[in-house]
Enzyme design. Structure first.
Site, PDB file in Angstrom:
ATOM      1  N   LYS A 102      -2.706   7.001   1.257  1.00  0.00           N
ATOM      2  CA  LYS A 102      -2.448   7.313   2.667  1.00  0.00           C
ATOM      3  C   LYS A 102      -1.398   8.422   2.674  1.00  0.00           C
ATOM      4  O   LYS A 102      -0.199   8.193   2.856  1.00  0.00           O
ATOM      5  CB  LYS A 102      -1.965   6.047   3.389  1.00  0.00           C
ATOM      6  CG  LYS A 102      -2.401   6.006   4.838  1.00  0.00           C
ATOM      7  CD  LYS A 102      -2.248   4.636   5.425  1.00  0.00           C
ATOM      8  CE  LYS A 102      -2.052   4.723   6.933  1.00  0.00           C
ATOM      9  NZ  LYS A 102      -3.043   5.507   7.670  1.00  0.00           N
ATOM     10  N   GLU A 124     -16.102   6.154   6.462  1.00  0.00           N
ATOM     11  CA  GLU A 124     -15.298   5.497   7.497  1.00  0.00           C
ATOM     12  C   GLU A 124     -15.217   6.442   8.679  1.00  0.00           C
ATOM     13  O   GLU A 124     -15.854   7.482   8.689  1.00  0.00           O
ATOM     14  CB  GLU A 124     -13.903   5.175   6.941  1.00  0.00           C
ATOM     15  CG  GLU A 124     -13.151   6.396   6.435  1.00  0.00           C
ATOM     16  CD  GLU A 124     -11.772   6.070   5.881  1.00  0.00           C
ATOM     17  OE1 GLU A 124     -11.332   4.915   5.968  1.00  0.00           O
ATOM     18  OE2 GLU A 124     -11.128   6.992   5.382  1.00  0.00           O
ATOM     19  N   ARG A 158       0.840  -1.218   0.000  1.00  0.00           N
ATOM     20  CA  ARG A 158       0.000   0.000   0.000  1.00  0.00           C
ATOM     21  C   ARG A 158       0.867   1.256   0.000  1.00  0.00           C
ATOM     22  O   ARG A 158       0.524   2.250  -0.649  1.00  0.00           O
ATOM     23  CB  ARG A 158      -0.948  -0.004   1.211  1.00  0.00           C
ATOM     24  CG  ARG A 158      -1.938   1.149   1.160  1.00  0.00           C
ATOM     25  CD  ARG A 158      -3.016   1.032   2.219  1.00  0.00           C
ATOM     26  NE  ARG A 158      -2.473   1.139   3.570  1.00  0.00           N
ATOM     27  CZ  ARG A 158      -3.174   0.935   4.678  1.00  0.00           C
ATOM     28  NH1 ARG A 158      -4.464   0.609   4.600  1.00  0.00           N
ATOM     29  NH2 ARG A 158      -2.612   1.041   5.862  1.00  0.00           N
TER      30      ARG A 158
HETATM   31  N1  PXG Z   1      -9.002   4.855   7.365  1.00  0.00           N
HETATM   32  C1  PXG Z   1      -8.063   5.804   7.479  1.00  0.00           C
HETATM   33  C2  PXG Z   1      -8.343   7.173   6.980  1.00  0.00           C
HETATM   34  C3  PXG Z   1      -6.833   5.479   8.053  1.00  0.00           C
HETATM   35  O1  PXG Z   1      -5.877   6.406   8.156  1.00  0.00           O
HETATM   36  C4  PXG Z   1      -7.619   3.219   8.388  1.00  0.00           C
HETATM   37  C5  PXG Z   1      -8.807   3.593   7.795  1.00  0.00           C
HETATM   38  C6  PXG Z   1      -7.424   1.793   8.809  1.00  0.00           C
HETATM   39  O2  PXG Z   1      -6.528   1.139   7.919  1.00  0.00           O
HETATM   40  P1  PXG Z   1      -5.551  -0.029   8.388  1.00  0.00           P
HETATM   41  O3  PXG Z   1      -4.798  -0.390   7.162  1.00  0.00           O
HETATM   42  O4  PXG Z   1      -4.645   0.560   9.448  1.00  0.00           O
HETATM   43  O5  PXG Z   1      -6.389  -1.114   8.900  1.00  0.00           O
HETATM   44  C7  PXG Z   1      -6.600   4.170   8.512  1.00  0.00           C
HETATM   45  C8  PXG Z   1      -5.297   3.814   9.148  1.00  0.00           C
HETATM   46  C9  PXG Z   1      -3.258   7.204  13.891  1.00  0.00           C
HETATM   47  C10 PXG Z   1      -3.276   6.040  12.964  1.00  0.00           C
HETATM   48  O6  PXG Z   1      -2.158   7.717  14.143  1.00  0.00           O
HETATM   49  C11 PXG Z   1      -4.237   5.883  12.005  1.00  0.00           C
HETATM   50  C12 PXG Z   1      -4.186   4.793  11.137  1.00  0.00           C
HETATM   51  C13 PXG Z   1      -3.201   3.866  11.237  1.00  0.00           C
HETATM   52  C14 PXG Z   1      -2.255   4.044  12.207  1.00  0.00           C
HETATM   53  C15 PXG Z   1      -2.263   5.144  13.076  1.00  0.00           C
HETATM   54  O7  PXG Z   1      -4.328   7.625  14.348  1.00  0.00           O
HETATM   55  N2  PXG Z   1      -5.119   4.726  10.215  1.00  0.00           N
END
Ligand code: PXG
Length: 290
Positions: free
Chosen positions: A149, A182, A50
């Site tokens: 991301k 989301e 990703r």
């Molecule tokens: N939506 C968004 C916008 C994200 O940034 C997810 C969904 C979940 O994706 P994953 O691949 O992690 O299952 C994310 C990921 C933080 C933090 O610092 C946020 C994420 C990952 C790690 C840390 O708040 N978000």
């Protein structure tokens, strides 16, 4: 703490990035957040894939191959002698001029931090989060793909502020059409009559790695899972609701906009998914030290 920057390790005090880095000046860059458990990195390849897709989508050349990035990630954990934690990879456009032209940034920068992360208190995993709908909408595909991301998280930050001001644990984000996308850093799922549903990526959801684990678990359990366009109605009328993310893992959600979801307690399928998720994270992944 040892931090990786462009092939070298630095102490925390000396881990510094130029004020001319376009990651800072323009949010021009991409990142990943990955967890490791019991000396293994969970779903490492999916995260690295990703990261490379995010970079490709913004025409950013990382300047290293996937295997070199994987090795740098593992080595950063080793340098910090950690068994469990959270690893943040950030790729920026690098140092350039005071002008947004990325062509004037000769070389991307990669830095990697191995640390810990706690998004929600332990009692929320037991009793569930309350969620409020944010006025701030998820970024539209036509502006910047919500699949990327990127270092542009300001709309999510604004949504997080709204949720905090409302005294809620998380914020629900809708897309421009009013469909559920989301939460501010987590994907959202509901369960109704034994069927799991989550918004499609096209509704503005990130293609979450934890989200894809839930698809695997649903198939393992023989529970149907669908990705229809969803509205707040679907959440108000659901039996169960939960959020997923690398940092959040799987966490129950029991209220939306002060209304109870189901009976207002984490549901049986959510609990089963959490148990199995914990088994998987404890026993699978890329070994760090062998
Ligand atoms: N939506 C968004 C916008 C994200 O940034 C997810 C969904 C979940 O994706 P994953 O691949 O992690 O299952 C994310 C990921 C933080 C933090 O610092 C946020 C994420 C990952 C790690 C840390 O708040 N978000």
């Amino acid at each position: 703490m040892k931090i990786y920057i462009d092939g070298e390790f630095y102490d925390k005090e000396n881990a510094k990035i130029s004020v001319f880095d376009h990651g800072l000046l323009y949010g021009d860059g991409v990142f990943e957040g990955i967890r490791f458990y019991n000396g293994r990195v969970f779903r490492l390849e999916e995260h690295i894939d990703r990261l490379f897709d995010s970079a490709r989508a913004i025409a950013l050349n990382i300047g290293m191959g996937k295997s070199a990035v994987i090795e740098a990630t593992l080595e950063t954990i080793r340098q910090n002698n950690l068994q469990d934690g959270y690893i943040r990879l950030v790729v920026t456009r690098g140092v350039g001029d005071l002008g947004l032209n990325p062509m004037l940034c000769p070389k991307a920068s990669l830095f990697i931090i191995a640390s810990k992360i706690t998004l929600y208190s332990a009692d929320k995993y037991e009793n569930g989060l309350d969620v409020v709908t944010c006025a701030t909408r998820r970024i539209p595909h036509g502006a910047l793909s919500p699949m990327v991301k990127s270092l542009n998280y300001l709309n999510n930050v604004m949504a997080k502020i709204e949720a905090q001001n409302a005294g809620a644990g998380e914020g629900l984000m809708l897309n421009e059409q009013g469909f559920v996308s989301e939460c501010t850093g987590d994907n959202i799922f509901i369960i109704k009559n034994g069927v799991i549903t989550t918004p499609p990526i096209s509704a503005g959801a990130l293609a979450g790695v934890t989200r894809s684990v839930v698809f695997d678990l649903a198939s393992e359990f023989g529970i149907p899972i669908h990705e229809p366009m969803m509205t707040r109605y679907d959440i108000f009328t659901a039996d169960e609701c939960f959020l997923t993310g690398t940092a959040a893992e799987i966490i129950p959600a029991v209220k939306l906009d002060t209304r109870l979801i189901g009976d207002g307690k984490p549901g049986p399928i959510t609990r089963r998914l959490i148990t199995r998720f914990r088994e998987l994270t404890a026993s699978t992944g890329t070994p760090i030290y062998s």
